[in-house]
Design a protein around this motif. Sequence first.
Motif, PDB file in Angstrom:
ATOM      1  N   PRO A 504      41.047  47.699  25.289  1.00 27.00           N
ATOM      2  CA  PRO A 504      40.181  46.513  25.355  1.00 27.00           C
ATOM      3  C   PRO A 504      40.802  45.447  26.251  1.00 27.00           C
ATOM      4  CG  PRO A 504      41.299  46.620  23.238  1.00 27.00           C
ATOM      5  CD  PRO A 504      41.609  47.898  23.929  1.00 27.00           C
ATOM      6  N   SER A 505      39.972  44.857  27.076  1.00 27.53           N
ATOM      7  CA  SER A 505      40.419  43.822  28.008  1.00 27.53           C
ATOM      8  C   SER A 505      39.299  42.812  28.193  1.00 27.53           C
ATOM      9  CB  SER A 505      40.812  44.428  29.355  1.00 27.53           C
ATOM     10  OG  SER A 505      41.171  43.434  30.276  1.00 27.53           O
ATOM     11  N   GLU A 506      39.690  41.567  28.430  1.00 29.17           N
ATOM     12  CA  GLU A 506      38.688  40.526  28.611  1.00 29.17           C
ATOM     13  C   GLU A 506      37.976  40.596  29.948  1.00 29.17           C
ATOM     14  OE1 GLU A 506      40.384  36.717  27.982  1.00 29.17           O
ATOM     15  OE2 GLU A 506      41.082  37.150  25.941  1.00 29.17           O
ATOM     16  N   ARG A 507      38.561  41.280  30.914  1.00 29.01           N
ATOM     17  CA  ARG A 507      37.941  41.314  32.241  1.00 29.01           C
ATOM     18  C   ARG A 507      38.250  42.638  32.920  1.00 29.01           C
ATOM     19  NH1 ARG A 507      41.728  37.594  36.105  1.00 29.01           N
ATOM     20  NH2 ARG A 507      43.752  38.320  35.320  1.00 29.01           N
ATOM     21  N   MET A 508      37.409  42.942  33.907  1.00 30.55           N
ATOM     22  CA  MET A 508      37.546  44.179  34.675  1.00 30.55           C
ATOM     23  C   MET A 508      37.280  43.855  36.145  1.00 30.55           C
ATOM     24  SD  MET A 508      35.370  47.748  34.407  1.00 30.55           S
ATOM     25  CE  MET A 508      33.864  46.969  35.011  1.00 30.55           C
ATOM     26  N   ARG A 509      38.110  44.402  37.012  1.00 23.00           N
ATOM     27  CA  ARG A 509      37.913  44.205  38.449  1.00 23.00           C
ATOM     28  C   ARG A 509      37.327  45.470  39.060  1.00 23.00           C
ATOM     29  NH1 ARG A 509      42.030  41.161  42.715  1.00 23.00           N
ATOM     30  NH2 ARG A 509      40.300  40.315  43.957  1.00 23.00           N
ATOM     31  N   VAL A 510      36.406  45.265  40.018  1.00 24.77           N
ATOM     32  CA  VAL A 510      35.675  46.363  40.641  1.00 24.77           C
ATOM     33  C   VAL A 510      36.288  46.648  42.010  1.00 24.77           C
ATOM     34  CG1 VAL A 510      33.423  47.153  41.462  1.00 24.77           C
ATOM     35  CG2 VAL A 510      33.589  45.709  39.416  1.00 24.77           C
ATOM     36  N   ALA A 511      36.504  47.922  42.307  1.00 25.45           N
ATOM     37  CA  ALA A 511      37.074  48.336  43.589  1.00 25.45           C
ATOM     38  C   ALA A 511      36.148  49.355  44.230  1.00 25.45           C
ATOM     39  CB  ALA A 511      38.469  48.927  43.392  1.00 25.45           C
ATOM     40  N   ASP A 512      35.649  49.012  45.398  1.00 24.73           N
ATOM     41  CA  ASP A 512      34.871  49.983  46.176  1.00 24.73           C
ATOM     42  C   ASP A 512      35.823  50.676  47.158  1.00 24.73           C
ATOM     43  OD1 ASP A 512      33.096  51.493  47.548  1.00 24.73           O
ATOM     44  OD2 ASP A 512      31.773  49.861  48.134  1.00 24.73           O
ATOM     45  N   ARG A 513      36.706  51.449  46.638  1.00 24.33           N
ATOM     46  CA  ARG A 513      37.699  52.188  47.403  1.00 24.33           C
ATOM     47  C   ARG A 513      38.252  53.271  46.499  1.00 24.33           C
ATOM     48  NH1 ARG A 513      41.673  47.489  48.859  1.00 24.33           N
ATOM     49  NH2 ARG A 513      39.694  46.391  49.138  1.00 24.33           N
ATOM     50  N   GLY A 514      39.011  54.184  47.076  1.00 23.06           N
ATOM     51  CA  GLY A 514      39.496  55.293  46.263  1.00 23.06           C
ATOM     52  C   GLY A 514      40.494  56.157  46.990  1.00 23.06           C
ATOM     53  N   LEU A 515      40.253  57.475  46.950  1.00 26.50           N
ATOM     54  CA  LEU A 515      41.233  58.422  47.466  1.00 26.50           C
ATOM     55  C   LEU A 515      41.426  58.300  48.972  1.00 26.50           C
ATOM     56  CD1 LEU A 515      40.311  61.641  45.434  1.00 26.50           C
ATOM     57  CD2 LEU A 515      41.876  59.785  44.839  1.00 26.50           C
ATOM     58  N   ARG A 516      40.371  58.029  49.709  1.00 29.39           N
ATOM     59  CA  ARG A 516      40.518  57.928  51.167  1.00 29.39           C
ATOM     60  C   ARG A 516      41.454  56.790  51.545  1.00 29.39           C
ATOM     61  NH1 ARG A 516      34.555  57.003  53.038  1.00 29.39           N
ATOM     62  NH2 ARG A 516      34.747  55.552  51.291  1.00 29.39           N
ATOM     63  N   GLU A 517      41.269  55.638  50.895  1.00 23.48           N
ATOM     64  CA  GLU A 517      42.142  54.504  51.185  1.00 23.48           C
ATOM     65  C   GLU A 517      43.580  54.797  50.780  1.00 23.48           C
ATOM     66  OE1 GLU A 517      38.011  53.096  51.127  1.00 23.48           O
ATOM     67  OE2 GLU A 517      39.212  54.343  49.782  1.00 23.48           O
ATOM     68  N   GLY A 518      43.752  55.529  49.655  1.00 25.28           N
ATOM     69  CA  GLY A 518      45.099  55.908  49.270  1.00 25.28           C
ATOM     70  C   GLY A 518      45.750  56.846  50.269  1.00 25.28           C
ATOM     71  N   LEU A 519      44.988  57.779  50.796  1.00 28.25           N
ATOM     72  CA  LEU A 519      45.514  58.679  51.822  1.00 28.25           C
ATOM     73  C   LEU A 519      45.931  57.910  53.068  1.00 28.25           C
ATOM     74  CD1 LEU A 519      42.926  61.600  51.521  1.00 28.25           C
ATOM     75  CD2 LEU A 519      45.364  61.742  50.984  1.00 28.25           C
ATOM     76  N   LEU A 520      45.099  56.985  53.493  1.00 28.03           N
ATOM     77  CA  LEU A 520      45.419  56.215  54.697  1.00 28.03           C
ATOM     78  C   LEU A 520      46.658  55.352  54.481  1.00 28.03           C
ATOM     79  CD1 LEU A 520      41.833  55.107  55.790  1.00 28.03           C
ATOM     80  CD2 LEU A 520      43.298  56.766  56.929  1.00 28.03           C
ATOM     81  N   ASN A 521      46.762  54.718  53.313  1.00 26.75           N
ATOM     82  CA  ASN A 521      47.933  53.881  53.039  1.00 26.75           C
ATOM     83  C   ASN A 521      49.220  54.699  53.073  1.00 26.75           C
ATOM     84  OD1 ASN A 521      46.637  51.394  52.762  1.00 26.75           O
ATOM     85  ND2 ASN A 521      46.202  51.723  50.596  1.00 26.75           N
ATOM     86  N   GLU A 522      49.201  55.867  52.482  1.00 27.33           N
ATOM     87  CA  GLU A 522      50.413  56.679  52.447  1.00 27.33           C
ATOM     88  C   GLU A 522      50.762  57.234  53.819  1.00 27.33           C
ATOM     89  OE1 GLU A 522      50.497  59.630  49.438  1.00 27.33           O
ATOM     90  OE2 GLU A 522      50.789  58.143  47.837  1.00 27.33           O
ATOM     91  N   MET A 523      49.765  57.662  54.590  1.00 28.10           N
ATOM     92  CA  MET A 523      50.047  58.182  55.931  1.00 28.10           C
ATOM     93  C   MET A 523      50.615  57.102  56.836  1.00 28.10           C
ATOM     94  SD  MET A 523      46.994  60.884  56.888  1.00 28.10           S
ATOM     95  CE  MET A 523      45.655  59.809  56.406  1.00 28.10           C
ATOM     96  N   MET A 524      50.015  55.920  56.818  1.00 29.57           N
ATOM     97  CA  MET A 524      50.474  54.848  57.697  1.00 29.57           C
ATOM     98  C   MET A 524      51.862  54.359  57.303  1.00 29.57           C
ATOM     99  SD  MET A 524      46.960  52.647  58.152  1.00 29.57           S
ATOM    100  CE  MET A 524      45.486  53.390  58.863  1.00 29.57           C
TER     101      MET A 524
END
Length: 550
Positions: A504-524
Motif C-alpha cells: 500500500p502506498s499513498e501515491r503512484m508514478r506513471v512511466a511510459d517507458r520500459g525494456l527498450r529504454e533500459g536496453l538503450l541506457n545499458e548499451m550507452m
Amino acid sequence: MTGQTVTDLRDGETPNAGVSLAGEGPSGRAGKAATEGVERKRGDPADSGSGSDGAPSGHGPASISASHDSAAAPAGRRRRRRRKTAHKSDTANNPAPAAKAQAGGASALAADAQGGRQSGAHGEVEGGRPGGARNGKPGEKKGRRRRRKSGREIQGRPLAPQKAPGQIRPVAQPEGSGHASAAVTAAPSASGAFGAMAPAVRRSADDLYAALDLGTNNCRLLIAQPTRPGQFRVVDAFSRIVRLGEGLDATGRLSDDAMERAVEALKICAGKLKNRPVRIQRLIATEACRQAENGAAFLERVEAETGLKLEIVTRETEARLAVAGCSSLVGRDTDGLVLFDIGGGSSEIAMIDLTESRTNRLADHIKAWTSLPVGVVTLSERHGGCLVTPEVFAAMVEEVDAMLAGFNPPALPAFSGLGDRRIHLLGTSGTVTTLAGLHLDLPRYDRRKVDGLWLSNGEVDRMLDRLLSWDFEARAANPCIGADRADLVLAGCAILQSIRKRWPSERMRVADRGLREGLLNEMMASDGAWRRAGRNFRTRSQRSSPGENS
C-alpha cells in the motif's frame, strides 16, 4: 590661354568635392587634388599641370575657369564612374586579361614609385604619390579609385571567411610554407561547393543505438542518439500490437497467425535498422518465446526472413531492464519504491531500497524481485476480457494474490513503514498509462503528458471504478484504450490492484517507458557514449564561442 579669366585654386578657394557613394565626406586625396587644381584631359600625359615656377605648362591648364567650376567637376566624376563600371564588367567577362593587366600594373607601380623619388625635387607629387603612379601606361589617364579596405564591403562590415560543411579548418603553417597552406584550402568547384574533396569528420555524438523488444503483446523498436549524461534523443520508433502469445496459455505453442503478425512487424523494424547507421543494437524476446515450445524455431524463422537475430532474455534480466529504463523518474527524496512492469505474458516486480550508498544506476539497488507468470493476455484469456463483471474482476485479483503470496522478500529499511510518502509505487505498462490518460481525460493519448504523472490512491480507485462501469464497446470507444486493448485493460487493472494490496502506498508514478529504454541506457553506459557526447559538446561550445568561426 590669352583672354581667359583664370582663377588659381591654390589661392585658398576650394571647390565642392562632392559626396562619396557610401554617403561619406570627401577623402583627403580628393580634397587635396581639387585644391591643387589638377584637371587632366582624356588622352593627355600624366605630367603635373605646373612647373617648379608655378607657370602653366603646354600640356594642359593648371587652373579651372570660375564658370566651369560648378559643372565640369560633377561631369568628370560621372565619367569616371562610368569608366569604372565598364572596367569592372570587362574584368568579370574576361578575367585572364585582367589578371595580366593587374600584374603589369604592379610592376608599373614599382617603377613609378622609384621615379617619383627622383622627381620629388620638382614638386611633381599629387596626394602623396608621384603623378604617374595612377596610370598603367604613359599617355593613358585613369579615373581615381575609391579606397576600399581589404576584406570589407561598401557598408564597412568585415567579411567572415566561409567554411563549407565538412571542410577541414586550415592549420597555421610556419613562414615559408606557402605551398602547404595552399594545399589545405579547398578551391570552389564549378558547382559552387567548397571543400568537396575534404574528408567528412566522423563525430561520436552522432552514433545511434537501437533496442527492440518482442513481447507477448507488442513489438517495439527504439533508435536513439545519446545527448547529455543519462539522456538520449529518440531518432526513430516503432510499436505494433502483434499478440504473439495469443492462445499460448492453452496450447503451449505460438500460433501460425500470431507468428505471421510478428514477422510482418519485424520486417518493418529490419527496414528501419538498415536505413540507419546503428553503432550497437540489442534485440530481445521475452515471455512468449521463453514459454512456447516452438519459441526457438520461431526465432530461427525470424532470422531467415528478416535478418534480425533476437535473444531470449531471462526474467531476472527483464526485471533489471525495466528498472534501468525508469531510473530518471526516481527523485532524490525517495527512500524506496516498488517498480512493476505488467506485461502480456508475465509481470515483473522489483523492490528498490535507496537508503544506503546511493549510486546513479538504479538497478544496482534492487534488493528483491519476482516475476509472475501472468500478464494481461494470459489473464484475460483465462477469465474472459470482453465481459468483465465485478465478480470476474475480483476472481482475477484473487488469482494474482495467490501468486504474490509465495514471494517473501527480506526485511528492508526503506519498507519498514509502508504508507510513508518517501515510499511509492512506480508502474511501467500499458495498464498504468491507460489509467493516467483516463484521469487526464485526454482526447487522444499523449505520452508527454502521461510520462512521469503522479496519481494518488483515491484517483486510481476512481479510474478503476470508472472502467468497471463500462462495457466492452465503451472501453473500445475511449481514445486512450482503443479496440486493440479493450479486452486487456481490466486484466491489467486486476494485477495492479493485487500489487497495491501487497504494497500500500499513498501515491503512484506513471512511466511510459520500459525494456527498450533500459536496453538503450545499458548499451550507452557500457559503450561510453555519454563520455564521448560530453567531449563533443564541449568542443562544439568552444568552437561557437564569440569571435571564433565555426
